[in-house]
Enzyme design. Sequence first.
Site, PDB file in Angstrom:
ATOM      1  N   LYS A  54     -10.153   2.232  17.079  1.00  0.00           N
ATOM      2  CA  LYS A  54     -10.635   2.098  15.687  1.00  0.00           C
ATOM      3  C   LYS A  54     -10.482   0.645  15.229  1.00  0.00           C
ATOM      4  CE  LYS A  54     -10.128   3.526  10.904  1.00  0.00           C
ATOM      5  NZ  LYS A  54      -9.356   4.208   9.863  1.00  0.00           N
ATOM      6  N   ASP A  59      -8.364  -2.878  -0.556  1.00  0.00           N
ATOM      7  CA  ASP A  59      -9.041  -1.776  -1.205  1.00  0.00           C
ATOM      8  C   ASP A  59     -10.297  -1.450  -0.399  1.00  0.00           C
ATOM      9  OD1 ASP A  59      -8.481  -0.258  -3.764  1.00  0.00           O
ATOM     10  OD2 ASP A  59     -10.655  -0.468  -3.811  1.00  0.00           O
ATOM     11  N   GLY A 105      -7.740   9.845   5.911  1.00  0.00           N
ATOM     12  CA  GLY A 105      -8.869   9.896   4.973  1.00  0.00           C
ATOM     13  C   GLY A 105     -10.125  10.518   5.592  1.00  0.00           C
ATOM     14  N   PHE A 106     -11.246   9.808   5.441  1.00  0.00           N
ATOM     15  CA  PHE A 106     -12.530  10.325   5.894  1.00  0.00           C
ATOM     16  C   PHE A 106     -12.812  10.059   7.380  1.00  0.00           C
ATOM     17  CE2 PHE A 106     -13.330   9.663   1.220  1.00  0.00           C
ATOM     18  CZ  PHE A 106     -13.461  11.010   0.906  1.00  0.00           C
ATOM     19  N   PRO A 136       0.179   5.236   4.435  1.00  0.00           N
ATOM     20  CA  PRO A 136       0.799   4.915   5.732  1.00  0.00           C
ATOM     21  C   PRO A 136      -0.240   4.632   6.831  1.00  0.00           C
ATOM     22  CG  PRO A 136       1.648   7.008   4.870  1.00  0.00           C
ATOM     23  CD  PRO A 136       0.504   6.600   3.984  1.00  0.00           C
ATOM     24  N   GLY A 137      -1.392   5.291   6.754  1.00  0.00           N
ATOM     25  CA  GLY A 137      -2.437   5.066   7.767  1.00  0.00           C
ATOM     26  C   GLY A 137      -2.966   3.648   7.692  1.00  0.00           C
ATOM     27  N   LYS A 138      -3.198   3.206   6.485  1.00  0.00           N
ATOM     28  CA  LYS A 138      -3.671   1.844   6.252  1.00  0.00           C
ATOM     29  C   LYS A 138      -2.627   0.837   6.756  1.00  0.00           C
ATOM     30  CE  LYS A 138      -6.005   1.149   2.013  1.00  0.00           C
ATOM     31  NZ  LYS A 138      -6.017   0.703   0.615  1.00  0.00           N
ATOM     32  N   THR A 197       0.854  -1.200   0.000  1.00  0.00           N
ATOM     33  CA  THR A 197       0.000   0.000   0.000  1.00  0.00           C
ATOM     34  C   THR A 197       0.879   1.236   0.000  1.00  0.00           C
ATOM     35  OG1 THR A 197      -1.684   1.279   1.198  1.00  0.00           O
ATOM     36  CG2 THR A 197      -0.209  -0.036   2.548  1.00  0.00           C
TER      37      THR A 197
HETATM   38  P1  ITT Z   1      -3.473   2.192  -1.562  1.00  0.00           P
HETATM   39  O1  ITT Z   1      -4.376   1.973  -2.762  1.00  0.00           O
HETATM   40  O2  ITT Z   1      -2.071   2.539  -1.935  1.00  0.00           O
HETATM   41  O3  ITT Z   1      -3.555   1.074  -0.565  1.00  0.00           O
HETATM   42  P2  ITT Z   1      -5.354   4.344  -0.998  1.00  0.00           P
HETATM   43  O4  ITT Z   1      -5.468   5.364   0.075  1.00  0.00           O
HETATM   44  O5  ITT Z   1      -5.409   4.838  -2.431  1.00  0.00           O
HETATM   45  O6  ITT Z   1      -4.011   3.493  -0.762  1.00  0.00           O
HETATM   46  P3  ITT Z   1      -7.806   2.922  -1.480  1.00  0.00           P
HETATM   47  O7  ITT Z   1      -7.618   2.959  -2.952  1.00  0.00           O
HETATM   48  O8  ITT Z   1      -8.294   1.667  -0.861  1.00  0.00           O
HETATM   49  O9  ITT Z   1      -6.441   3.254  -0.738  1.00  0.00           O
HETATM   50  O10 ITT Z   1      -8.705   4.158  -1.124  1.00  0.00           O
HETATM   51  C1  ITT Z   1      -9.546   4.138  -0.077  1.00  0.00           C
HETATM   52  C2  ITT Z   1      -9.859   5.560   0.296  1.00  0.00           C
HETATM   53  O11 ITT Z   1     -11.055   5.501   1.073  1.00  0.00           O
HETATM   54  C3  ITT Z   1      -8.780   6.147   1.201  1.00  0.00           C
HETATM   55  O12 ITT Z   1      -7.849   6.925   0.484  1.00  0.00           O
HETATM   56  C4  ITT Z   1      -9.607   6.998   2.171  1.00  0.00           C
HETATM   57  O13 ITT Z   1      -9.848   8.268   1.618  1.00  0.00           O
HETATM   58  C5  ITT Z   1     -10.915   6.235   2.251  1.00  0.00           C
HETATM   59  N1  ITT Z   1     -10.850   5.258   3.364  1.00  0.00           N
HETATM   60  C6  ITT Z   1     -10.751   3.907   3.309  1.00  0.00           C
HETATM   61  N2  ITT Z   1     -10.671   3.370   4.529  1.00  0.00           N
HETATM   62  C7  ITT Z   1     -10.710   4.405   5.387  1.00  0.00           C
HETATM   63  C8  ITT Z   1     -10.624   4.514   6.779  1.00  0.00           C
HETATM   64  O14 ITT Z   1     -10.464   3.445   7.571  1.00  0.00           O
HETATM   65  N3  ITT Z   1     -10.694   5.724   7.314  1.00  0.00           N
HETATM   66  C9  ITT Z   1     -10.849   6.826   6.546  1.00  0.00           C
HETATM   67  N4  ITT Z   1     -10.910   6.823   5.221  1.00  0.00           N
HETATM   68  C10 ITT Z   1     -10.830   5.615   4.634  1.00  0.00           C
END
Ligand code: ITT
Length: 190
Positions: A167, A67, A144-145, A12-14, A9
């Site tokens: 969380k 995702d 993110g959100f 970094p949060g993920k 990924t």
């Molecule tokens: P990678 O594809 O590199 O893993 P990304 O941020 O682009 O990173 P995604 O395509 O899965 O990941 O996008 C999901 C988006 O949805 C993410 O950028 C956030 O804006 C939002 N999101 C998903 N999970 C979230 C969470 O737990 N808390 C807040 N926002 C979240």
Amino acid sequence: MKASVRVVTNNPGKWREINEILTSHGINTGWIRTKLTEIQSESLEEIATYSAIEAAKLHGGGLLIEDSGLFIDSLNGFPGPYSSYVYSRIGCIGLIKLMKNVSQRSAYFLSVICYISDAHGINLFTGRCEGIIADEPRGTGGFGFDPIFIPLEGDGRTFAEMSLDEKNAISHRSKALREFINWYSSITKK
Ligand code: ITT
């Protein structure tokens, strides 16, 4: 030897959330920080699978790709699979504006994990977290959100007002990861 999973990924949060959960279950982790191609699709499963196949060509097997997206009911599931793009363009404030004067504020986060390996091919795991969209952003944690999402299983705080552990106890990602860990433990025991 401990089992090991490499997480791909660019977020970094993920990575922080996934790493915490996997290591607390005795699974060794590694982080491959790279941005994979995200195809346009209504299906998170399809997006995660495509990214996983691309990642495996570059880095071999034993990879975990996740995702996710935020689906807002009154916006017919928007931004859903386009969450990453929408976040980068209009952010939390933009979504709050779209929700101005909207009383039906239910929403959910969905997480799809794709684990790809030579021995077991492609395996998908999903998790969902129900909640409502806050009237204004609150909190500084997470990513993110998180500042605008109030999970129903919580106590009224947004995800961004919670600690990582709080969380992780209820999030969509942790639910998908638990499914993955159950399966992964069964295949690594053999
Ligand atoms: P990678 O594809 O590199 O893993 P990304 O941020 O682009 O990173 P995604 O395509 O899965 O990941 O996008 C999901 C988006 O949805 C993410 O950028 C956030 O804006 C939002 N999101 C998903 N999970 C979230 C969470 O737990 N808390 C807040 N926002 C979240």
